[in-house]
Design an enzyme around this catalytic site. Structure first.
Site, PDB file in Angstrom:
ATOM      1  N   TYR A  99       2.758   1.235   5.104  1.00  0.00           N
ATOM      2  CA  TYR A  99       3.471   2.139   4.204  1.00  0.00           C
ATOM      3  C   TYR A  99       3.324   3.594   4.635  1.00  0.00           C
ATOM      4  O   TYR A  99       4.139   4.433   4.261  1.00  0.00           O
ATOM      5  CB  TYR A  99       2.942   1.976   2.776  1.00  0.00           C
ATOM      6  CG  TYR A  99       3.534   0.804   2.013  1.00  0.00           C
ATOM      7  CD1 TYR A  99       4.386  -0.127   2.622  1.00  0.00           C
ATOM      8  CD2 TYR A  99       3.244   0.628   0.668  1.00  0.00           C
ATOM      9  CE1 TYR A  99       4.923  -1.187   1.913  1.00  0.00           C
ATOM     10  CE2 TYR A  99       3.788  -0.429  -0.055  1.00  0.00           C
ATOM     11  CZ  TYR A  99       4.620  -1.331   0.572  1.00  0.00           C
ATOM     12  OH  TYR A  99       5.162  -2.378  -0.136  1.00  0.00           O
ATOM     13  N   GLY A 100       2.275   3.894   5.379  1.00  0.00           N
ATOM     14  CA  GLY A 100       2.076   5.264   5.839  1.00  0.00           C
ATOM     15  C   GLY A 100       3.168   5.760   6.761  1.00  0.00           C
ATOM     16  O   GLY A 100       3.310   6.969   6.977  1.00  0.00           O
TER      17      GLY A 100
ATOM     18  N   CYS B 265      -3.024   0.379  -3.092  1.00  0.00           N
ATOM     19  CA  CYS B 265      -2.642   1.075  -1.854  1.00  0.00           C
ATOM     20  C   CYS B 265      -2.622   2.561  -2.169  1.00  0.00           C
ATOM     21  O   CYS B 265      -1.911   2.994  -3.092  1.00  0.00           O
ATOM     22  CB  CYS B 265      -1.261   0.599  -1.402  1.00  0.00           C
ATOM     23  SG  CYS B 265      -0.539   1.552  -0.050  1.00  0.00           S
ATOM     24  N   ASN B 266      -3.398   3.343  -1.446  1.00  0.00           N
ATOM     25  CA  ASN B 266      -3.451   4.774  -1.716  1.00  0.00           C
ATOM     26  C   ASN B 266      -2.121   5.451  -1.458  1.00  0.00           C
ATOM     27  O   ASN B 266      -1.714   6.357  -2.201  1.00  0.00           O
ATOM     28  CB  ASN B 266      -4.554   5.427  -0.875  1.00  0.00           C
ATOM     29  CG  ASN B 266      -5.940   5.038  -1.339  1.00  0.00           C
ATOM     30  OD1 ASN B 266      -6.439   3.978  -0.981  1.00  0.00           O
ATOM     31  ND2 ASN B 266      -6.570   5.891  -2.133  1.00  0.00           N
ATOM     32  N   THR B 267      -1.419   5.040  -0.400  1.00  0.00           N
ATOM     33  CA  THR B 267      -0.134   5.655  -0.089  1.00  0.00           C
ATOM     34  C   THR B 267       0.883   5.369  -1.185  1.00  0.00           C
ATOM     35  O   THR B 267       1.586   6.272  -1.660  1.00  0.00           O
ATOM     36  CB  THR B 267       0.390   5.145   1.267  1.00  0.00           C
ATOM     37  OG1 THR B 267      -0.528   5.509   2.302  1.00  0.00           O
ATOM     38  CG2 THR B 267       1.757   5.736   1.570  1.00  0.00           C
TER      39      THR B 267
ATOM     40  N   CYS C 203      -8.141   5.079   1.757  1.00  0.00           N
ATOM     41  CA  CYS C 203      -7.179   4.008   2.015  1.00  0.00           C
ATOM     42  C   CYS C 203      -7.915   2.702   1.773  1.00  0.00           C
ATOM     43  O   CYS C 203      -9.060   2.542   2.217  1.00  0.00           O
ATOM     44  CB  CYS C 203      -6.651   4.078   3.447  1.00  0.00           C
ATOM     45  SG  CYS C 203      -5.638   2.653   3.953  1.00  0.00           S
ATOM     46  N   THR C 204      -7.275   1.762   1.086  1.00  0.00           N
ATOM     47  CA  THR C 204      -7.973   0.521   0.738  1.00  0.00           C
ATOM     48  C   THR C 204      -8.251  -0.364   1.951  1.00  0.00           C
ATOM     49  O   THR C 204      -9.053  -1.294   1.853  1.00  0.00           O
ATOM     50  CB  THR C 204      -7.185  -0.282  -0.314  1.00  0.00           C
ATOM     51  OG1 THR C 204      -5.852  -0.524   0.150  1.00  0.00           O
ATOM     52  CG2 THR C 204      -7.149   0.469  -1.639  1.00  0.00           C
ATOM     53  N   HIS C 205      -7.623  -0.093   3.080  1.00  0.00           N
ATOM     54  CA  HIS C 205      -7.962  -0.815   4.310  1.00  0.00           C
ATOM     55  C   HIS C 205      -9.335  -0.393   4.856  1.00  0.00           C
ATOM     56  O   HIS C 205     -10.035  -1.190   5.484  1.00  0.00           O
ATOM     57  CB  HIS C 205      -6.910  -0.553   5.393  1.00  0.00           C
ATOM     58  CG  HIS C 205      -5.688  -1.404   5.290  1.00  0.00           C
ATOM     59  ND1 HIS C 205      -4.706  -1.192   4.344  1.00  0.00           N
ATOM     60  CD2 HIS C 205      -5.278  -2.474   6.022  1.00  0.00           C
ATOM     61  CE1 HIS C 205      -3.742  -2.084   4.503  1.00  0.00           C
ATOM     62  NE2 HIS C 205      -4.067  -2.878   5.516  1.00  0.00           N
TER      63      HIS C 205
ATOM     64  N   GLU D  39      -5.221  -3.604  10.246  1.00  0.00           N
ATOM     65  CA  GLU D  39      -4.362  -4.738   9.918  1.00  0.00           C
ATOM     66  C   GLU D  39      -4.129  -5.636  11.138  1.00  0.00           C
ATOM     67  O   GLU D  39      -4.056  -6.862  11.015  1.00  0.00           O
ATOM     68  CB  GLU D  39      -3.019  -4.207   9.405  1.00  0.00           C
ATOM     69  CG  GLU D  39      -2.097  -5.239   8.841  1.00  0.00           C
ATOM     70  CD  GLU D  39      -2.429  -5.650   7.411  1.00  0.00           C
ATOM     71  OE1 GLU D  39      -1.914  -6.698   6.977  1.00  0.00           O
ATOM     72  OE2 GLU D  39      -3.191  -4.938   6.733  1.00  0.00           O
TER      73      GLU D  39
ATOM     74  N   ASP E 124      -0.346  -4.501  -2.061  1.00  0.00           N
ATOM     75  CA  ASP E 124      -0.634  -3.525  -1.005  1.00  0.00           C
ATOM     76  C   ASP E 124       0.327  -3.828   0.133  1.00  0.00           C
ATOM     77  O   ASP E 124       1.021  -4.853   0.134  1.00  0.00           O
ATOM     78  CB  ASP E 124      -2.097  -3.648  -0.549  1.00  0.00           C
ATOM     79  CG  ASP E 124      -2.475  -2.645   0.542  1.00  0.00           C
ATOM     80  OD1 ASP E 124      -1.895  -1.549   0.573  1.00  0.00           O
ATOM     81  OD2 ASP E 124      -3.350  -2.960   1.373  1.00  0.00           O
ATOM     82  N   SER E 125       0.337  -2.961   1.131  1.00  0.00           N
ATOM     83  CA  SER E 125       1.159  -3.223   2.305  1.00  0.00           C
ATOM     84  C   SER E 125       0.583  -4.335   3.165  1.00  0.00           C
ATOM     85  O   SER E 125       1.280  -4.907   4.009  1.00  0.00           O
ATOM     86  CB  SER E 125       1.297  -1.950   3.147  1.00  0.00           C
ATOM     87  OG  SER E 125       0.021  -1.541   3.627  1.00  0.00           O
TER      88      SER E 125
END
Length: 266
Positions: free
Chosen positions: A38-39, A69-71, A176-178, A147, A6-7
């Site tokens: 990444y967005g 990561c969804n993005t 979004c996984t965050h 983040e 992921d980012s």
């Protein structure tokens, strides 16, 4: 070994569910914090970083890669599947289960702007029940605020959730996984009449289905190794900051330097 990237720390919400499903499988996690979020990147740049990271994970012995990561899933997973001959599992917002569960026939999706604008996301919307109203809310800066543990986090959550509440949604999908890291804050904000939908568990089940476990015997207490392209100290601090990740707080991460562009050396 399972590779997950992921980012940042958001993909650890998926890793947690994978560990629950496959407790005896080693997992290697990479947070590309030097290039987060990444967005904010172009599709070409997201594809480039995703390929480089997937290549590194494969060189470390990973036999399946999870794009947590969804993005990155929305922008890069087709390119990854064309480039690698190992299973690549992505993450997608749980729009269909939310639509099925909705009594108001109105659901909201919280996601990054890149995810909401992607062709993959638009194709996903086309598969939803035709009588369901879908309200897509692009959340600029929200993943980064999570983040960074920004002081503006609650203000951003209010800004992005309130329009969905005003429109009468009874399901809010975390795209979004965050976002599961602040799921409890979102739940308090939207109230008990709204169900929060997180697909991390479903992703873990898909990993379990596709993971080639026959390549190695069981490894009781198999290790989890955590890497970041940013600061290991900052990564470890973030892991300790979120209750959902408390079980990982005893693991120290490692800093990893990857090329900015192109293939791996050696």
């Amino acid at each position: 070994m399972i590779g997950v990237f992921d980012s940042g720390v958001g993909g650890l919400t998926v890793l947690s569910q994978i560990r629950a499903q496959l407790p005896d499988s080693p997992i290697l996690y990479l947070a590309d914090q030097a290039h987060a979020p990444y967005g904010d990147l172009t599709q070409a740049r997201v594809i480039e970083r995703s390929r480089l990271i997937s290549q590194w994970l494969q060189t470390q012995g990973c036999t399946l890669v999870v794009v947590a990561c969804n993005t990155a899933t929305a922008l890069a997973i087709d390119a990854l599947r064309a480039s690698f001959d190992i299973p690549i599992v992505g993450v997608e917002p749980g729009i269909k289960p939310a639509a099925i569960q909705s009594l108001s026939q109105r659901i909201g999706i919280l996601a990054t702007a890149n995810t909401v604008a992607s062709d993959r996301y638009l194709r996903l919307l086309e598969r939803v029940l035709p009588d369901i109203d879908i309200l897509s809310q692009g959340c600029a800066g929200l993943a980064d605020a999570i983040e960074q543990q920004s002081a503006d986090l609650d203000q951003l959550l209010q800004r992005y959730c309130q329009p969905l509440i005003d429109q009468g949604v009874d399901q809010i999908v975390l795209g979004c996984t965050h976002y599961p890291l602040v799921k409890e804050r979102i739940a308090r904000l939207v109230g008990p009449q709204v169900t929060i939908v997180d697909t991390s568990g479903a992703i873990a089940l898909e990993v379990k289905r596709r993971y080639p476990q026959d390549l190695a015997g069981p490894q009781v207490g198999a290790p989890i190794r955590l890497y970041t392209t940013g600061s290991a100290a900052e990564f470890d601090r973030l892991v300790c900051a979120y209750p959902l990740l408390a079980w990982l707080s005893g693991l120290a991460s490692h800093e990893l330097s990857l090329p900015e562009r192109g293939g791996l050396v050696g």
